[in-house]
Design an enzyme around this catalytic site. Structure first.
Site, PDB file in Angstrom:
ATOM      1  NE  ARG A 215      39.794 -50.714 -86.488  1.00 48.77           N
ATOM      2  CZ  ARG A 215      39.641 -50.886 -85.191  1.00 48.77           C
ATOM      3  NH1 ARG A 215      39.533 -49.833 -84.399  1.00 48.77           N
ATOM      4  NH2 ARG A 215      39.567 -52.089 -84.661  1.00 48.77           N
ATOM      5  CD  GLU A 217      40.029 -44.951 -87.125  1.00 47.50           C
ATOM      6  OE1 GLU A 217      41.256 -44.984 -87.352  1.00 47.50           O
ATOM      7  OE2 GLU A 217      39.514 -45.385 -86.086  1.00 47.50           O
ATOM      8  NE  ARG A 223      46.424 -40.121 -79.638  1.00 47.57           N
ATOM      9  CZ  ARG A 223      45.914 -40.263 -78.440  1.00 47.57           C
ATOM     10  NH1 ARG A 223      46.148 -41.329 -77.747  1.00 47.57           N
ATOM     11  NH2 ARG A 223      45.174 -39.341 -77.930  1.00 47.57           N
ATOM     12  CD  GLU A 358      41.899 -47.384 -76.965  1.00 44.65           C
ATOM     13  OE1 GLU A 358      41.075 -46.440 -76.978  1.00 44.65           O
ATOM     14  OE2 GLU A 358      41.836 -48.359 -77.732  1.00 44.65           O
ATOM     15  CB  SER A 361      39.966 -51.269 -75.964  1.00 44.29           C
ATOM     16  OG  SER A 361      39.624 -51.633 -77.253  1.00 44.29           O
ATOM     17  NE  ARG A 409      47.087 -45.516 -81.284  1.00 45.98           N
ATOM     18  CZ  ARG A 409      45.793 -45.432 -81.001  1.00 45.98           C
ATOM     19  NH1 ARG A 409      45.335 -45.881 -79.843  1.00 45.98           N
ATOM     20  NH2 ARG A 409      44.959 -44.887 -81.855  1.00 45.98           N
TER      21      ARG A 409
HETATM   22  P1  AMO Z   1      39.790 -51.023 -80.733  1.00 44.42           P
HETATM   23  O1  AMO Z   1      39.068 -50.456 -81.893  1.00 44.42           O
HETATM   24  O2  AMO Z   1      39.832 -50.197 -79.491  1.00 44.42           O
HETATM   25  O3  AMO Z   1      39.156 -52.415 -80.289  1.00 44.42           O
HETATM   26  O4  AMO Z   1      41.265 -51.379 -81.154  1.00 44.42           O
HETATM   27  C1  AMO Z   1      42.131 -52.060 -80.282  1.00 44.42           C
HETATM   28  C2  AMO Z   1      43.510 -51.439 -80.280  1.00 44.42           C
HETATM   29  O5  AMO Z   1      44.034 -51.411 -81.604  1.00 44.42           O
HETATM   30  C3  AMO Z   1      44.800 -50.246 -81.803  1.00 44.42           C
HETATM   31  N1  AMO Z   1      44.197 -49.460 -82.892  1.00 44.42           N
HETATM   32  C4  AMO Z   1      44.870 -48.676 -83.747  1.00 44.42           C
HETATM   33  N2  AMO Z   1      46.181 -48.403 -83.874  1.00 44.42           N
HETATM   34  C5  AMO Z   1      46.549 -47.559 -84.845  1.00 44.42           C
HETATM   35  N3  AMO Z   1      45.696 -46.959 -85.690  1.00 44.42           N
HETATM   36  C6  AMO Z   1      44.373 -47.190 -85.619  1.00 44.42           C
HETATM   37  N4  AMO Z   1      43.529 -46.612 -86.467  1.00 44.42           N
HETATM   38  C7  AMO Z   1      43.910 -48.087 -84.601  1.00 44.42           C
HETATM   39  N5  AMO Z   1      42.702 -48.540 -84.235  1.00 44.42           N
HETATM   40  C8  AMO Z   1      42.891 -49.367 -83.204  1.00 44.42           C
HETATM   41  C9  AMO Z   1      44.793 -49.492 -80.486  1.00 44.42           C
HETATM   42  C10 AMO Z   1      43.529 -49.977 -79.840  1.00 44.42           C
HETATM   43  O6  AMO Z   1      43.573 -49.899 -78.431  1.00 44.42           O
HETATM   44  N6  AMO Z   1      37.692 -55.561 -81.330  1.00 44.42           N
HETATM   45  C11 AMO Z   1      38.193 -54.597 -80.365  1.00 44.42           C
HETATM   46  C12 AMO Z   1      39.163 -55.209 -79.412  1.00 44.42           C
HETATM   47  C13 AMO Z   1      38.564 -56.227 -78.479  1.00 44.42           C
HETATM   48  O7  AMO Z   1      37.656 -55.847 -77.716  1.00 44.42           O
HETATM   49  O8  AMO Z   1      39.001 -57.380 -78.511  1.00 44.42           O
HETATM   50  C14 AMO Z   1      38.848 -53.454 -81.114  1.00 44.42           C
HETATM   51  O9  AMO Z   1      39.153 -53.528 -82.282  1.00 44.42           O
HETATM   52  O10 AMO Z   1      45.917 -49.883 -79.748  1.00 44.42           O
END
Ligand code: AMO
Length: 435
Positions: A215, A217, A223, A358, A361, A409
């Site tokens: 990602r 970001e 976190r 979170e 999801s 997480r």
């Molecule tokens: P989402 O983007 O909410 O959903 O990601 C799911 C879970 O992945 C973890 N997560 C992260 N942990 C650390 N750093 C990050 N940048 C990060 N981004 C996400 C979190 C988050 O809840 N495709 C959907 C999931 C689905 O619907 O099956 C998805 O990627 O714990």
């Protein structure tokens, strides 16, 4: 080739007393009191004491007292019962092999009492990982992942591996790493979302993956990582998202329970954890907004929760006796394009929160290709970019749903670790690309 070690430190039993054993590891400490010296040798299981009398072997004595800390050695010697030594025995060496000499000074101490900055620790992660409290995190991580495989196998899921180099963004957002793929542009997968859904059309109707998320970001928080791991799961023939949530809460339960059994590691980390109670509370998004706005927030309906709001909700829910809770019935506009709508403005998307963070999801997905195409457009995306994904919906796609569940997480919350970077071996964040 014969191994340089016959025993790990803590595996030596009284059966070995009086016998020759060989041990190997890192020189943690050297105490030289003139006529006698003690070397503390560390291996992956703990430490042991090597005792050497100067008058017995001056050559080995000199060799050992002059060695630098953290050098790697193997030692063959007599295993002798000793009430004073740790583990109840000591090794009297008759052969020493210096396998690798550590440079001095060390960039980071292993057993020093002084706390180092996280940045210094991460810059020298290979040494940081020599500390038993840091290793404990990864030993627990190993156990909880073993629990994932065990639980999901029992529930008839099969493990899959989907591509990480992909042609269209998996989550529809802009936070993607682009890369050159010969003549074309490609992306690093933000998640296995599109592929695990496509698999639902194949008859492999329950799949999961220990996935890498990439990602792009920009934010640098305690976190978020730019490269993280997740348990990603998809299941077909569901009635609605509740079927998926049940699997998720039982999975969390199994992982947490397995962590509770890691007694040695939890002791090292000075952590006490208890198994959560099932089922987890379900709170609708609308109730969440009311709870927060009754506590001095001013959230507009439709907005996603920011980290401050999530934290506040965590406190409110804790007062009500819930550390884990699902937020359900999210507005459709707050969820990705593949989420199944419900009563026009709501969706069948949910988040699982733990102590105000979170951790997962998921949702029931849209399985009708017309509706899916409309939602892609409504999210300002181009259906042409999703051609090969959409094709899998045109020739028989059952109703399905799934979730993504962040492993770092989860560990952070499980072990009360403040910064997510501690939960992955070599973190990638906004500024860190090495080691
Ligand atoms: P989402 O983007 O909410 O959903 O990601 C799911 C879970 O992945 C973890 N997560 C992260 N942990 C650390 N750093 C990050 N940048 C990060 N981004 C996400 C979190 C988050 O809840 N495709 C959907 C999931 C689905 O619907 O099956 C998805 O990627 O714990």
């Amino acid at each position: 080739m014969e191994s340089l070690r016959t025993h790990y430190s803590i595996d030596v039993t009284s059966k070995e007393y009086g016998k020759t054993i060989s041990v190997a590891g890192w020189v943690e400490d050297i105490r030289n009191i003139g006529s006698i010296a003690f070397i503390i040798l560390r291996d992956r299981k703990g430490t042991l004491q090597i005792t050497i009398l100067k008058k017995e072997d001056i050559k080995i004595f000199e060799e050992l007292v002059n060695i630098s800390r953290e050098s790697v050695i193997s030692v063959e010697g007599l295993c002798k019962k000793s009430d004073k030594a740790r583990n109840g025995y000591e090794v009297i060496p008759h052969k020493v092999n210096i396998l690798s000499t550590a440079e001095t000074p060390l960039p980071l101490g292993v057993v020093d009492k002084i706390e180092s900055e996280l940045e210094t620790r991460l810059d020298n992660r290979f040494i940081d990982l020599r500390k038993q409290e840091i290793q404990a995190i990864f030993k627990i991580r190993n156990e909880i992942i073993a629990a994932v495989h065990e639980y999901l196998k029992k529930e008839n899921f099969i493990e899959v591996h989907t591509p990480n180099i992909i042609a269209s963004s998996s989550e529809g957002g802009t936070d993607v790493f682009k890369l050159k793929y010969f003549e074309k542009e490609a992306f690093l997968a933000q998640s296995p979302q599109l592929y695990k859904q496509m698999l639902m059309s194949t008859g492999l109707d329950r799949v999961y993956e220990i996935a890498w998320y990439f990602r792009a970001e920009e934010h640098n928080t305690r976190r978020h990582l730019n490269e993280s791991t997740a348990v990603d799961l998809e299941m077909a023939f569901i009635k609605d998202e509740e079927d998926v949530m049940k699997i998720l809460e039982n999975l969390v339960f199994s992982m947490w329970k397995r962590a509770c059994d890691c007694k040695e590691e939890l002791d090292v980390l000075k952590q006490k954890i208890e198994v959560p109670k099932l089922p987890f509370k379900r709170v609708k998004y609308d109730e969440v907004i009311d709870k927060l706005n009754n506590n001095d927030c001013d959230l507009k309906w439709g907005a996603d929760l920011g980290s401050e709001e999530e934290k506040l909700l965590g406190k409110i829910m804790k007062k009500e006796g819930h550390e884990f809770y699902f937020i359900t019935k999210y507005p459709i506009e707050a969820k990705p394009f593949y989420t199944m709508p419900q009563e026009s403005k709501y969706s069948r998307g949910f988040d699982l929160e733990c102590k105000g963070v979170e951790i997962a999801s998921g949702s029931q997905r849209i399985h009708d290709v017309e509706l899916l195409t409309d939602r892609i457009k409504a999210c300002n995306l181009n259906p042409n970019d999703f051609k090969s994904y959409l094709k899998a919906f045109r020739f028989g796609m059952p109703p399905h749903g799934g979730f993504g569940f962040g492993i770092e997480r989860f560990l952070m919350n499980l072990l009360d670790i403040r910064n997510i970077r501690e939960c992955i071996l070599f973190p990638r964040d906004r500024t860190r690309l090495t080691p």
